[in-house]
Enzyme design. Structure first.
Site, PDB file in Angstrom:
ATOM      1  N   CYS A 194      -9.112  -6.956  -4.492  1.00 51.17           N
ATOM      2  CA  CYS A 194      -8.399  -7.045  -5.773  1.00 51.17           C
ATOM      3  C   CYS A 194      -9.198  -7.697  -6.880  1.00 51.17           C
ATOM      4  O   CYS A 194     -10.410  -7.775  -6.803  1.00 51.17           O
ATOM      5  CB  CYS A 194      -7.032  -7.668  -5.619  1.00 51.17           C
ATOM      6  SG  CYS A 194      -6.814  -8.903  -4.436  1.00 51.17           S
ATOM      7  N   ILE A 231      -1.367   0.412  -9.206  1.00 56.61           N
ATOM      8  CA  ILE A 231      -0.096  -0.302  -9.379  1.00 56.61           C
ATOM      9  C   ILE A 231      -0.357  -1.693  -9.968  1.00 56.61           C
ATOM     10  O   ILE A 231       0.392  -2.156 -10.819  1.00 56.61           O
ATOM     11  CB  ILE A 231       0.648  -0.442  -8.017  1.00 56.61           C
ATOM     12  CG1 ILE A 231       0.877   0.932  -7.356  1.00 56.61           C
ATOM     13  CG2 ILE A 231       1.952  -1.217  -8.170  1.00 56.61           C
ATOM     14  CD1 ILE A 231       1.830   1.856  -8.051  1.00 56.61           C
TER      15      ILE A 231
HETATM   16  C1  LIG Z   1       0.859   2.734  -3.883  1.00 57.10           C
HETATM   17  C2  LIG Z   1      -0.029   1.899  -3.015  1.00 57.10           C
HETATM   18  C3  LIG Z   1       0.071   0.505  -3.049  1.00 57.10           C
HETATM   19  C4  LIG Z   1      -0.762  -0.287  -2.240  1.00 57.10           C
HETATM   20  N1  LIG Z   1      -0.616  -1.646  -2.273  1.00 57.10           N
HETATM   21  C5  LIG Z   1      -1.388  -2.417  -1.443  1.00 57.10           C
HETATM   22  C6  LIG Z   1      -1.214  -3.833  -1.397  1.00 57.10           C
HETATM   23  O1  LIG Z   1      -0.318  -4.399  -2.056  1.00 57.10           O
HETATM   24  N2  LIG Z   1      -2.034  -4.553  -0.584  1.00 57.10           N
HETATM   25  C7  LIG Z   1      -3.003  -3.945   0.190  1.00 57.10           C
HETATM   26  O2  LIG Z   1      -3.739  -4.641   0.907  1.00 57.10           O
HETATM   27  N3  LIG Z   1      -3.165  -2.603   0.187  1.00 57.10           N
HETATM   28  C8  LIG Z   1      -2.385  -1.828  -0.601  1.00 57.10           C
HETATM   29  N4  LIG Z   1      -2.540  -0.472  -0.590  1.00 57.10           N
HETATM   30  C9  LIG Z   1      -3.527   0.152   0.328  1.00 57.10           C
HETATM   31  C10 LIG Z   1      -2.863   0.639   1.609  1.00 57.10           C
HETATM   32  O3  LIG Z   1      -2.279  -0.436   2.325  1.00 57.10           O
HETATM   33  C11 LIG Z   1      -3.895   1.368   2.538  1.00 57.10           C
HETATM   34  O4  LIG Z   1      -4.925   0.460   2.886  1.00 57.10           O
HETATM   35  C12 LIG Z   1      -4.530   2.573   1.867  1.00 57.10           C
HETATM   36  O5  LIG Z   1      -3.601   3.256   1.053  1.00 57.10           O
HETATM   37  C13 LIG Z   1      -5.133   3.538   2.896  1.00 57.10           C
HETATM   38  O6  LIG Z   1      -4.160   4.074   3.756  1.00 57.10           O
HETATM   39  P1  LIG Z   1      -3.424   5.496   3.476  1.00 57.10           P
HETATM   40  O7  LIG Z   1      -4.501   6.485   3.181  1.00 57.10           O
HETATM   41  O8  LIG Z   1      -2.649   5.784   4.718  1.00 57.10           O
HETATM   42  O9  LIG Z   1      -2.542   5.294   2.281  1.00 57.10           O
HETATM   43  C14 LIG Z   1      -1.722   0.336  -1.388  1.00 57.10           C
HETATM   44  C15 LIG Z   1      -1.809   1.745  -1.363  1.00 57.10           C
HETATM   45  C16 LIG Z   1      -0.985   2.524  -2.149  1.00 57.10           C
HETATM   46  C17 LIG Z   1      -1.104   4.026  -2.075  1.00 57.10           C
END
Ligand SMILES: Cc1cc2nc3c(=O)[nH]c(=O)nc-3n(C[C@H](O)[C@H](O)[C@H](O)COP(=O)(O)O)c2cc1C
EC number: 1.3.-.-
Length: 306
Positions: free
Chosen positions: A129, A70
């Site tokens: 990031c 994203i």
């Molecule tokens: C579409 C998307 C956007 C994300 N944006 C952020 C973000 O802005 N900041 C952040 O620290 N992590 C972001 N993440 C990571 C998630 O917070 C999380 O750490 C990661 O997806 C693992 O968890 P999950 O497997 O349940 O998705 C994003 C993940 C996804 C899929």
């Protein structure tokens, strides 16, 4: 059943919260259920200026999760404070702000502004990031840079600081130690794992960015392993995440060493997932013989040293 949990100064009524970037700023989800049921809300990353994010396509499905690039799309810290936070103000549930940046100065500025807002109860530092100004060193993969950033933010913010660790490192324990040493009040783990898909027709990457972050059930075993490793060297509160879709997953994360959990990708499949997990958690705990969440934490798996 008692589901409440304390993460240092932060008191949560239950251990379930949406993960940053997978819940926007909450408004859309408030149409589905009462957000006061959540243990906390972690909002989308804030940067100094508004960001439009990367070129599309920036999301791709995988066998057990998704890839995203994203690119930190967000209205910028001032836009978030003016337009997004007023809605969250009325909630009786802690709001955690996720902070990102390209330079240490940007991170510090964003963290300071958000720390001055009473709605925000804690800061989550997204160190997975882009690069530092001078080029090349990733905040999330160099323990010295992560340490310096954590220290600088502690200098300007009085709010509890959770550093969100990247799994894209050989030594997760070294990263955890570095940020704890610098004053982190807690850890969030894990962020996404760098991945890639290629279109067999075009022979090119499916994501315009080339690579993206892998999330969802595919990364759960990596998250469990890393939390288990890190729990053995620290008493800091840990918010665990990575592929959680069921209450059994929650139990597994807490047995690995997490104190609370965040649900990311599953929100895109089912906007009610967090509410349903909270409702179902007591039954699952009882099924496995627990009378409270505290009992699960006490039963932590400590056998394996990695
Ligand atoms: C579409 C998307 C956007 C994300 N944006 C952020 C973000 O802005 N900041 C952040 O620290 N992590 C972001 N993440 C990571 C998630 O917070 C999380 O750490 C990661 O997806 C693992 O968890 P999950 O497997 O349940 O998705 C994003 C993940 C996804 C899929």
């Amino acid at each position: 059943m008692k589901l409440n949990v304390n993460l240092g100064e932060l008191s949560l009524k239950n251990p379930v919260m949406p993960a940053s970037g997978c819940f926007g700023f909450g408004k859309e989800f408030s149409e589905f259920y009462d957000l006061n049921q959540l243990g906390a809300i972690v909002i989308k990353a804030a940067t100094g200026e508004p960001r439009y994010g990367n070129e599309t396509p920036r999301v791709a499905e995988t066998a057990a999760g998704m890839l995203n690039a994203i690119g930190l799309q967000n209205p910028g810290v001032d836009g978030i404070i003016e337009r997004e936070l007023p809605f969250l103000e009325s909630l009786d549930t802690p709001v955690i702000a996720n902070v990102a940046g390209s330079t240490i100065e940007e991170y510090v500025m964003v963290a300071e502004k958000l720390s001055n807002v009473s709605t925000i109860e804690a800061i989550e530092l997204n160190i997975s990031c882009p690069n530092v100004k001078e080029g090349g060193i990733q905040f999330g993969t160099d323990p010295e840079v992560a340490q310096e950033l954590t220290k600088e933010i502690k200098r300007v913010s009085g709010k509890p600081l959770f550093v969100k660790l990247s799994p894209n490192v050989a030594d997760i324990v070294g990263m955890a130690k570095a940020v704890e040493h610098a004053g982190a009040d807690g850890l969030s783990m894990i962020n996404t794992l760098t991945g890639m898909r290629i279109d067999p027709h075009t022979k090119k990457p499916i994501l315009a960015n080339g690579t993206g972050g892998l999330s969802g059930p595919a990364i759960k075993p990596v998250a469990i392993r890393m939390i288990h490793q890190v729990r053995q060297i620290t008493d800091l509160p840990i918010i665990g995440m990575g592929g959680i879709t069921t209450t059994e997953d929650i139990l597994e994360f807490i047995l690995a060493g997490a104190d609370a959990i965040a649900v990311g990708t599953a929100n895109f499949q089912d906007p009610l997932v967090c509410k349903n997990l909270i409702d179902q958690l007591p039954n699952t705990l009882r099924k496995y013989g627990y009378e409270s969440l505290q009992e699960v934490r006490e039963a932590r798996c400590t056998q394996v040293s990695i």
